[in-house]
Design a protein around this motif. Structure first.
Motif, short mmCIF file in Angstrom:
data_model
loop_
_atom_site.label_atom_id
_atom_site.label_comp_id
_atom_site.label_asym_id
_atom_site.label_seq_id
_atom_site.Cartn_x
_atom_site.Cartn_y
_atom_site.Cartn_z
N ASP A 196 59.86 99.19 92.60
CA ASP A 196 59.85 99.34 91.15
C ASP A 196 59.15 98.13 90.53
O ASP A 196 59.72 97.04 90.46
CB ASP A 196 61.29 99.46 90.66
N LEU A 197 57.91 98.31 90.07
CA LEU A 197 57.14 97.20 89.52
C LEU A 197 57.75 96.66 88.23
O LEU A 197 57.70 95.47 87.96
CB LEU A 197 55.69 97.62 89.29
N ASP A 198 58.33 97.54 87.44
CA ASP A 198 58.98 97.11 86.21
C ASP A 198 60.18 96.23 86.54
O ASP A 198 60.40 95.20 85.89
CB ASP A 198 59.41 98.33 85.39
N GLU A 199 60.94 96.61 87.55
CA GLU A 199 62.08 95.82 87.98
C GLU A 199 61.63 94.45 88.46
O GLU A 199 62.23 93.42 88.12
CB GLU A 199 62.81 96.55 89.11
N ALA A 200 60.55 94.42 89.23
CA ALA A 200 60.03 93.15 89.73
C ALA A 200 59.64 92.23 88.58
O ALA A 200 59.97 91.04 88.57
CB ALA A 200 58.84 93.40 90.65
N SER A 201 58.93 92.77 87.60
CA SER A 201 58.45 91.93 86.50
C SER A 201 59.61 91.43 85.64
O SER A 201 59.53 90.34 85.06
CB SER A 201 57.45 92.70 85.64
N LYS A 202 60.69 92.19 85.56
CA LYS A 202 61.84 91.78 84.74
C LYS A 202 62.69 90.72 85.43
O LYS A 202 63.27 89.85 84.76
CB LYS A 202 62.72 92.99 84.42
N LEU A 203 62.80 90.78 86.75
CA LEU A 203 63.75 89.92 87.46
C LEU A 203 63.13 88.70 88.12
O LEU A 203 63.78 87.66 88.26
CB LEU A 203 64.47 90.74 88.54
N ALA A 204 61.89 88.80 88.55
CA ALA A 204 61.34 87.78 89.45
C ALA A 204 60.94 86.50 88.75
O ALA A 204 60.27 86.53 87.72
CB ALA A 204 60.14 88.35 90.20
N HIS A 205 61.33 85.38 89.33
CA HIS A 205 60.70 84.11 88.99
C HIS A 205 59.34 84.04 89.70
O HIS A 205 58.40 83.43 89.20
CB HIS A 205 61.57 82.94 89.43
N ARG A 206 59.29 84.67 90.89
CA ARG A 206 58.05 84.68 91.65
C ARG A 206 57.98 85.98 92.44
O ARG A 206 58.99 86.47 92.93
CB ARG A 206 58.01 83.49 92.61
N ILE A 207 56.78 86.55 92.53
CA ILE A 207 56.55 87.80 93.25
C ILE A 207 55.62 87.54 94.43
O ILE A 207 54.61 86.83 94.29
CB ILE A 207 55.92 88.85 92.32
N LEU A 208 55.98 88.10 95.59
CA LEU A 208 55.13 88.05 96.77
C LEU A 208 54.69 89.48 97.06
O LEU A 208 55.54 90.36 97.20
CB LEU A 208 55.87 87.50 97.98
N ILE A 209 53.39 89.71 97.16
CA ILE A 209 52.89 91.04 97.48
C ILE A 209 52.48 91.05 98.95
O ILE A 209 51.58 90.31 99.37
CB ILE A 209 51.71 91.44 96.58
N LEU A 210 53.17 91.88 99.73
CA LEU A 210 52.89 92.04 101.15
C LEU A 210 52.06 93.29 101.36
O LEU A 210 52.34 94.34 100.78
CB LEU A 210 54.19 92.18 101.95
N ASN A 211 51.05 93.19 102.22
CA ASN A 211 50.27 94.36 102.60
C ASN A 211 49.84 94.19 104.05
O ASN A 211 49.27 93.15 104.40
CB ASN A 211 49.05 94.52 101.70
N ALA A 212 50.18 95.18 104.87
CA ALA A 212 49.84 95.14 106.29
C ALA A 212 50.33 93.85 106.95
O ALA A 212 49.65 93.27 107.79
CB ALA A 212 48.34 95.32 106.49
#
Length: 290
Positions: A196-212
């Protein structure tokens, strides 16, 4: 640092599912892992929890290598998995009280363990269901109980794997407030996975995007959206005619429009790059300068 991960690798046979993953988190920080299915989010969390042995790299949680964590170390963690299997005849209050007794021996001068049962029920919105059997709960109520189980020992580090799956909007709102309180008032360090991208933007102090299996971007919501050097979309109308264009300077365009047409400009709409745009660009392989 509460969490310290450096050069983490995980291999299953010939398949390497985590490649040189590195990050850290401090007291009271909420870090969100984003990524498509199979990106390595759950594997990363399981290694930090001590459930899975890594193939290479160094990991410390509360100053301890999870592979060597003892019972006292585990008492300082809280874990909310994607699903639990409990005996359906347990009543909610008695289950939480029973689980809490396991933490009583690990109380400290600064941290009271376990959480008071009634206070915990109120925190997750289950006070009115305290005497119900687990098997009678709805999916959303069951998920709230999962969260209560995860935090019953007042953890210093909380791992949340897709915690709001099945929540209705009200329950999700209440859960988000609970996460913020745990981080701000109790300095709980929280590592959360979500789609949930909206959840991430509301809660995160920092976001890590993992791919492969790799961290392809890290930062705040604002920092991540700034990675996409895209143009703003601008829509407007003048005297009933509708217009649409893209521009790197939507503010300047709007100023020019009002200078030229004044009050005749209607329905002006500017759409700037969002976290969703950034996320989709990164997981689809777009080149981004990190």
């Amino acid at each position: 640092m509460v969490l310290a991960v450096d050069g983490l690798r995980m291999r299953y046979g010939d398949a390497e599912v985590l490649h040189d993953v590195s990050f850290s988190a401090g007291h009271g920080e909420v870090v969100v892992l984003l990524g498509p299915n199979g990106a390595g989010k759950s594997t990363t969390i399981e290694i930090l929890e001590g459930f899975r042995l890594r193939s290479a790299g160094t990991v410390e949680v509360l100053g301890v290598d999870p592979a060597a964590g003892d019972e006292r170390w585990r008492s300082r963690l809280g874990i909310v998995l994607q699903s639990w299997r409990d005996h359906g005849n347990w009543r909610i209050r008695e289950l939480l009280h029973h689980l809490g007794t396991y933490y009583a021996a690990y109380a400290t001068n600064t941290i009271e363990r376990p959480w008071d049962t009634d206070e915990l029920l109120a925190a997750v919105g289950l006070s009115s269901h305290a005497e119900q059997k687990i098997k009678t709960l709805s999916g959303g109520q069951r998920r709230r109980l999962d969260v209560a189980i995860g935090i019953v020992g007042r953890p210093e580090v909380l791992f949340l794997d897709e915690p709001t799956a099945g929540f209705d909007p009200e329950a999700r709102y209440e859960f988000h407030n609970l996460v913020r309180r745990l981080a701000a008032e109790h300095e709980t360090t929280i590592l959360l996975t979500t789609h949930d991208l909206d959840e991430a933007s509301k809660l995160a102090h920092r976001i890590l995007i993992l791919n492969a299996g790799r961290i392809v971007a890290a930062g705040t919501t604002g920092e991540l959206t700034a990675l996409i050097a895209g143009e703003d979309e601008v829509r407007w109308s003048v005297d009933g005619q509708h217009f649409h264009t893209t521009t790197p300077d939507s503010t300047g365009l709007a100023r020019d429009l009002f200078t030229q047409y004044g009050a005749s400009v209607r329905d002006l709409e500017v759409r700037r790059a969002s976290l969703e745009d950034t996320y989709l660009a990164l997981v689809r392989g777009q080149e981004v300068a990190l």
